[in-house]
Design a protein around this motif. Structure first.
Motif, mmCIF file in Angstrom:
data_model
loop_
_atom_site.group_PDB
_atom_site.id
_atom_site.type_symbol
_atom_site.label_atom_id
_atom_site.label_comp_id
_atom_site.label_asym_id
_atom_site.label_seq_id
_atom_site.Cartn_x
_atom_site.Cartn_y
_atom_site.Cartn_z
ATOM 1 N N SER A 181 -100.680 -19.794 -22.719
ATOM 2 C CA SER A 181 -100.083 -19.718 -24.057
ATOM 3 C C SER A 181 -98.665 -19.152 -23.987
ATOM 4 O O SER A 181 -97.774 -19.601 -24.713
ATOM 5 C CB SER A 181 -100.951 -18.845 -24.971
ATOM 6 O OG SER A 181 -101.019 -17.509 -24.505
ATOM 7 N N SER A 196 -101.088 -28.666 -33.177
ATOM 8 C CA SER A 196 -100.967 -27.245 -32.889
ATOM 9 C C SER A 196 -101.281 -26.965 -31.433
ATOM 10 O O SER A 196 -101.769 -27.841 -30.706
ATOM 11 C CB SER A 196 -101.938 -26.439 -33.772
ATOM 12 O OG SER A 196 -103.283 -26.757 -33.432
ATOM 13 N N TYR A 197 -101.001 -25.725 -31.014
ATOM 14 C CA TYR A 197 -101.331 -25.309 -29.656
ATOM 15 C C TYR A 197 -102.833 -25.356 -29.431
ATOM 16 O O TYR A 197 -103.290 -25.615 -28.309
ATOM 17 C CB TYR A 197 -100.799 -23.891 -29.398
ATOM 18 C CG TYR A 197 -101.200 -23.353 -28.045
ATOM 19 C CD1 TYR A 197 -100.616 -23.847 -26.879
ATOM 20 C CD2 TYR A 197 -102.175 -22.368 -27.926
ATOM 21 C CE1 TYR A 197 -100.980 -23.367 -25.635
ATOM 22 C CE2 TYR A 197 -102.552 -21.886 -26.684
ATOM 23 C CZ TYR A 197 -101.945 -22.381 -25.538
ATOM 24 O OH TYR A 197 -102.323 -21.912 -24.313
ATOM 25 N N GLU A 198 -103.618 -25.140 -30.487
ATOM 26 C CA GLU A 198 -105.070 -25.201 -30.361
ATOM 27 C C GLU A 198 -105.515 -26.609 -29.961
ATOM 28 O O GLU A 198 -106.448 -26.768 -29.160
ATOM 29 C CB GLU A 198 -105.748 -24.782 -31.674
ATOM 30 C CG GLU A 198 -105.690 -23.287 -31.973
ATOM 31 C CD GLU A 198 -104.289 -22.765 -32.216
ATOM 32 O OE1 GLU A 198 -103.453 -23.536 -32.760
ATOM 33 O OE2 GLU A 198 -104.014 -21.603 -31.841
ATOM 34 N N ASP A 199 -104.846 -27.627 -30.505
ATOM 35 C CA ASP A 199 -105.129 -29.003 -30.079
ATOM 36 C C ASP A 199 -104.807 -29.190 -28.604
ATOM 37 O O ASP A 199 -105.539 -29.843 -27.858
ATOM 38 C CB ASP A 199 -104.307 -30.002 -30.903
ATOM 39 C CG ASP A 199 -104.851 -30.177 -32.308
ATOM 40 O OD1 ASP A 199 -105.972 -29.698 -32.566
ATOM 41 O OD2 ASP A 199 -104.151 -30.776 -33.141
ATOM 42 N N LYS A 205 -104.775 -26.866 -26.315
ATOM 43 C CA LYS A 205 -105.797 -26.154 -25.537
ATOM 44 C C LYS A 205 -107.078 -26.969 -25.459
ATOM 45 O O LYS A 205 -107.734 -27.011 -24.408
ATOM 46 C CB LYS A 205 -106.088 -24.795 -26.168
ATOM 47 C CG LYS A 205 -105.061 -23.732 -25.862
ATOM 48 C CD LYS A 205 -105.125 -23.306 -24.396
ATOM 49 C CE LYS A 205 -106.461 -22.662 -24.080
ATOM 50 N NZ LYS A 205 -106.592 -22.352 -22.643
ATOM 51 N N SER A 206 -107.439 -27.605 -26.550
ATOM 52 C CA SER A 206 -108.638 -28.439 -26.540
ATOM 53 C C SER A 206 -108.508 -29.567 -25.530
ATOM 54 O O SER A 206 -109.463 -29.923 -24.838
ATOM 55 C CB SER A 206 -108.888 -29.016 -27.941
ATOM 56 O OG SER A 206 -109.198 -27.993 -28.869
ATOM 57 N N ASP A 220 -108.800 -19.777 -18.934
ATOM 58 C CA ASP A 220 -108.269 -21.118 -19.145
ATOM 59 C C ASP A 220 -108.774 -22.109 -18.106
ATOM 60 O O ASP A 220 -108.159 -23.165 -17.900
ATOM 61 C CB ASP A 220 -106.738 -21.082 -19.120
ATOM 62 C CG ASP A 220 -106.169 -20.340 -20.317
ATOM 63 O OD1 ASP A 220 -106.585 -20.648 -21.444
ATOM 64 O OD2 ASP A 220 -105.321 -19.447 -20.131
#
Length: 448
Positions: free
Chosen positions: A30, A55-58, A60-61, A288
């Motif tokens: 991140s 988003s960053y969450e996407d 990461k997914s 991660d």
């Protein structure tokens, strides 16, 4: 004292485990993503946009394997290479992205390196005093960035041979290449492969000369094998003999860099480096870690003789120790390795590593960290791992300040800081500090 120190590590682990997720320290993935905007404002948004993410969450997914390839908005090979190139389109001098320019098409690549862009002649001239120092290297980077795709297709690395020389006699990458039978035929097969042809049919650039492509493949092969060979270097630094008994190595702070698309055979070069070794397990541990073939439980006993067994654990290392090692679900490590943990990146990141560093110190675990270039990483870590003599770690002595060494051998350390490295050698920059019982080494490798 030993029980008291280990109790402190366990308390630190439990305290971290109780913290809500939002309060925990940031991870390197991140931080790296966020750092792009500090250099080029808006770059992270461009990358997300090109990958059809919000988003960053996407992001990461996707790294965790929870997002299908079709969701990236990539329909063809040309789309894939074009979107990748678009993420490098910003002015290297003023840092402006195409949307911030009066004419987005005004960005032009440096004709020499084909790697960086400028929005005007004025910006290119202003940046030249800095750029000229790296232009030749950046040309190689631009080429390798494309050819690296062949690692994901499986064309790289080519099949390798059992080492015909003892590890201590391998003085560099040229020695390593000399042990590969039919090397030229293997390189020819990569260059003539289907995916190499697809690459240059869709990359939007002319295919380089064969000699340039051969050198690129060689560089990427060494890059692919650098991590397992760094583990081999660590075993030799600490005098750990793979031929004497089965070994367990923990890779701490592992992320998508070490685990994305990692195959169960990716560290088999260790078996070729140490013929007749008794078996090694390499456990990737980190928050991660990416789901994939190596996402399987660590072994409670020694690994299969003569083989390299990869496994992983998604979580913090001190939690892994408490949940797996202390309960004997996973074997205690003979060596712990951290690839570029980034202690220097920010105070919060160092704080997040603190419970793990305390555990490594208090359990007297042989540990090796690598860094790209920053010696502040070592200074910060050493304040935790090597503070004062410790009675429970055997005979003790004061710890001197770290010194620098440049190591021009692949698997041996020789002090020659500041001297140039031979062409084609495995260049290792190392700082080493050790004490009886609790032993730590820091080194950074790169190759050109």
């Amino acid at each position: 004292m030993a029980q008291r120190g280990r109790g402190a590590a366990r308390k630190a682990s439990k305290k971290a485990a109780k913290e809500p997720a939002a309060a925990r320290a940031p991870d390197m993935d991140s931080l790296g993503f966020q750092a792009m905007d500090s250099n080029v404002p808006g770059l992270s948004h461009v990358i997300l946009q090109k990958l059809n993410m919000k988003s960053y969450e996407d992001y990461k997914s996707a790294m965790d394997g929870r997002k299908k390839g079709s969701d990236f908005g990539i329909r063809t090979y040309f789309d894939m290479f074009q979107k990748m190139e678009d993420t490098f389109k910003f002015c290297a001098e003023c840092k402006k992205l195409p949307d911030a320019l009066p004419d987005p098409k005004s960005l032009r690549r440096c004709k020499r390196c084909q790697n960086v862009y400028y929005c005007s002649t004025a910006c290119q001239r202003a940046n030249w005093p800095v750029h000229k120092k790296f232009c030749k290297k950046l040309k190689l980077v631009a080429l390798d960035r494309l050819v690296e795709w062949l690692i994901f297709t499986g064309d790289i690395p080519f099949p390798t041979e059992t080492w015909t020389k003892p590890a201590g006699d391998v003085a560099g990458w040229e020695d390593w290449f000399s042990m590969q039978e039919q090397l030229e035929e293997k390189l020819d097969a990569v260059l003539a492969g289907r995916y190499m042809s697809l690459l240059w049919a869709n990359a939007g650039k002319p295919r380089p000369e064969e000699g340039e492509l051969r050198e690129s493949v060689r560089r990427l092969v060494t890059d692919f094998h650098s991590r397992p060979l760094t583990i081999g270097l660590g075993l030799r630094l600490f005098g750990i003999d793979p031929l004497a008994k089965p070994l367990t190595i923990h890779v701490v702070g592992a992320s998508h860099v070490e685990t994305l698309n990692t195959r169960v055979t990716d560290y088999d070069e260790l078996a070729r480096m140490f013929p007749s070794q008794q078996g090694m397990e390499v456990v990737m541990v980190g928050v991660d870690v990416v789901d994939g073939p190596i996402m399987r439980p660590p072994l409670a006993t020694s690994g299969p003789p003569g083989r390299i067994y990869l496994s992983s654990y998604k979580g913090l290392y001190h939690d892994f120790w408490e949940d797996q090692v202390e309960t004997k679900l996973a074997a205690r490590p003979d060596l712990v390795v951290g690839f570029h943990p980034g202690f220097h990146a920010c105070h919060d990141l160092m704080a997040g590593w603190l419970p793990t560093l305390l555990l490594l110190r208090d359990y007297c675990l042989p540990t090796l960290f690598t860094v790209y270039r920053s010696w502040w990483s070592w200074r910060r870590a050493s304040q935790v791992t090597l503070p004062t003599p410790s009675p429970h770690c055997g005979p003790s002595r004061s710890i001197p300040a770290p010194t620098r060494h440049l190591c021009t051998a692949a698997l041996t350390i020789s002090p020659c800081w500041g001297q140039p490295t031979p062409s084609g050698s495995w260049r290792v920059t190392a700082t080493t500090t050790s004490r009886e019982g609790s032993r730590f080494h820091l080194c950074g490798w790169r190759h050109w």
